[in-house]
Structure formats: structure tokens, C-alpha cells
Write a protein that holds these residues in place. Structure first.
Motif, short mmCIF file in Angstrom:
data_model
loop_
_atom_site.label_atom_id
_atom_site.label_comp_id
_atom_site.label_asym_id
_atom_site.label_seq_id
_atom_site.Cartn_x
_atom_site.Cartn_y
_atom_site.Cartn_z
N LEU A 165 4.98 -10.92 -5.96
CA LEU A 165 3.97 -10.18 -6.73
C LEU A 165 3.88 -8.73 -6.26
O LEU A 165 3.73 -7.81 -7.06
N LYS A 166 3.99 -8.50 -4.95
CA LYS A 166 3.97 -7.14 -4.40
C LYS A 166 5.19 -6.35 -4.85
O LYS A 166 5.08 -5.17 -5.21
N ILE A 167 6.36 -6.98 -4.83
CA ILE A 167 7.58 -6.30 -5.30
C ILE A 167 7.42 -5.91 -6.76
O ILE A 167 7.76 -4.78 -7.15
N TYR A 168 6.90 -6.82 -7.56
CA TYR A 168 6.80 -6.61 -9.00
C TYR A 168 5.68 -5.63 -9.35
O TYR A 168 5.77 -4.91 -10.34
N CYS A 169 4.62 -5.62 -8.55
CA CYS A 169 3.45 -4.78 -8.82
C CYS A 169 3.13 -3.98 -7.55
O CYS A 169 2.25 -4.36 -6.78
N THR A 198 0.45 -18.68 2.79
CA THR A 198 1.57 -18.00 2.12
C THR A 198 2.93 -18.58 2.47
O THR A 198 3.88 -18.46 1.70
N GLY A 199 3.06 -19.23 3.64
CA GLY A 199 4.34 -19.87 3.99
C GLY A 199 5.47 -18.87 4.09
O GLY A 199 5.43 -17.94 4.90
N ALA A 200 6.47 -19.01 3.25
CA ALA A 200 7.61 -18.10 3.24
C ALA A 200 7.35 -16.84 2.41
O ALA A 200 8.26 -16.07 2.14
N GLY A 201 6.08 -16.67 1.99
CA GLY A 201 5.70 -15.45 1.30
C GLY A 201 5.49 -15.57 -0.20
O GLY A 201 5.40 -14.56 -0.90
N PHE A 202 5.37 -16.80 -0.68
CA PHE A 202 5.21 -17.02 -2.13
C PHE A 202 3.78 -17.45 -2.46
O PHE A 202 3.26 -18.34 -1.79
#
Length: 238
Positions: free
Chosen positions: A87-91, A78-82
């Protein structure tokens, strides 16, 4: 323009709309990313519009409502979270596991999770090969994502062991995705996957040949895979 305004404008161009709360969360994430990047190498991309388009929007182009809502997702390397955090913020109903081999990156991601008050998301400190052999993770996820981690033949060995039969592995790929698919067929077959689609996607203001590659998990991955750490990259299944 503020980061929230940039996200909103670029989101509209990409066919995405955000709530005020989501824009607040994307902004807080951006600010933490840029601040932490001063002391830790998280990303070479730091300009507001570039982060909005090349990191946030790029991550969200993998989203499909019916495929994602309420599902379990593991984001490998995931690295820096991408793409896991956008995706978690959006869903919000998505249950996300962020997997990475570097503890200090995961410490940053935990700070982001806490600051954004995200629920149903966790960080796991494991190499992908070890996660794929761990009974807590092996074939436990409906969705597994990876972005800019490795070429498809290698990535499949990292990711497909984590996908439950009937689930999907979604790779966010760059301009060489067709070449990677051409040499990745053997790996997919061995590991229990089948190519479903390779959809070219266009980011607002860019035309750099990105694609979302979707692979269905049609049968259980043989116990021999993933091989021990380092081997998938050194000896890919090609």
C-alpha cells in the motif's frame, strides 16, 4: 517473465497500473522476501506469480484513493509487510506504521524500507494489545489494516482501539468472512465500530472467496479494551 512483467500483467487484470519506479520497488521487495525466507519463516508462498497475486495484488485490493491518500495507517500483525508495504509503494503519500510482535521480522521490514528508499513509514515492535493501550498509538490512526491475523471478533479488539473516531478498520479476509461477521457484531458494538461493507474481491486467476471488510469507528473504545495480551484470542467478545 520478470517479476516486474508479472506484476504489470496481473495488475492490469485487477484494474491496477504501476509506474516504472513502483515496479522496481515491488521487484526489490520480492527479491528480499524470497532471499530472507531461506533463513527466516516469512511466507509459504515464494513462486513469482503467487507472490505477485496472493501477496502484492491482494494487499492492494484494499486501496481506495479518497480514503487512503495522505492518511495515517497502522498495519497490525504486519508479518512480512502485507498489506502495509504494498500500500505504501502504491500510495506514497500514505503514512504507514508497521506493528509486529517479532523483532526479527521488523528487522527484515526495515531492510526493505531502506532498500526501497521509502519515506513516511516506520516499524513498531509491540503486541497489538499493548499498542492499543499505548497513548502514542491509541486512537491515533485514520486507517488500521490487518490481513490473515485472526478471526474478526478477535481482530476487532486488536485493531479498533488504534482507530481514531471517524476512521476505518479494514480487514482483508478469506472465504469465511460472512461467518466471522455474523459472530463479530457484539465485539464491534462494544469496541466502538460499525460494519460499513463486506465486499467480495477476486484475484487474477483465483476464485477463493476473499473479501474486504470495512468497519467505521463511530465512538471511542472503552478504556477496558484491549484486554491484556492473550485474552482477546482466548476469550473473544462473542
Amino acid at each position: 517473465m520478470s517479476f516486474a512483467e508479472i506484476m504489470q500483467a496481473k495488475g492490469i487484470e485487477a484494474g491496477l497500473s504501476f509506474t516504472d519506479r513502483q515496479l522496481e520497488q515491488f521487484t526489490a521487495y520480492y527479491e528480499l522476501l524470497v532471499e530472507t525466507n531461506k533463513v527466516m519463516n516469512l511466507t509459504a508462498i515464494t513462486e513469482p506469480e503467487d507472490v505477485a497475486v496472493k501477496h502484492m495484488i491482494d494487499s492492494l485490493l484494499a486501496f481506495e484513493p479518497q480514503a487512503f491518500e495522505g492518511k495515517t495507517l497502522a498495519d497490525v500483525g504486519t508479518g512480512a509487510g502485507f498489506p502495509g508495504i504494498p500500500l505504501k509503494i502504491y500510495c506514497p503519500s500514505l503514512k504507514v506504521t508497521l506493528i509486529d510482535s517479532l523483532a526479527k521480522r521488523l528487522k527484515f521490514l526495515q531492510t526493505v524500507i531502506d532498500r526501497l528508499e521509502l519515506k513516511g513509514i516506520r516499524c513498531v515492535h509491540l503486541r497489538a494489545e499493548d499498542a492499543g493501550r499505548d497513548p502514542q498509538h491509541r486512537e491515533k490512526y485514520a486507517l488500521v489494516t490487518a490481513r490473515a491475523v485472526a478471526r474478526l471478533s478477535v481482530l476487532a479488539e486488536y485493531c479498533l482501539p488504534l482507530v481514531k473516531v471517524g476512521g476505518s478498520f479494514i480487514a482483508l479476509k478469506g472465504s469465511k468472512y460472512q461467518e466471522e461477521i455474523a459472530v463479530g457484531g457484539k465485539a464491534l458494538s462494544i469496541l466502538g465500530g460499525k460494519l460499513v461493507s463486506a465486499e467480495a474481491v477476486k484475484l487474477p486467476g483465483l476464485d477463493d472467496g476473499r473479501a474486504i471488510v470495512k468497519i467505521a469507528k463511530i465512538k471511542t473504545t472503552p478504556k477496558a479494551y484491549p484486554r491484556k495480551a492473550g485474552l482477546p484470542d482466548k476469550q473473544p467478545l462473542e
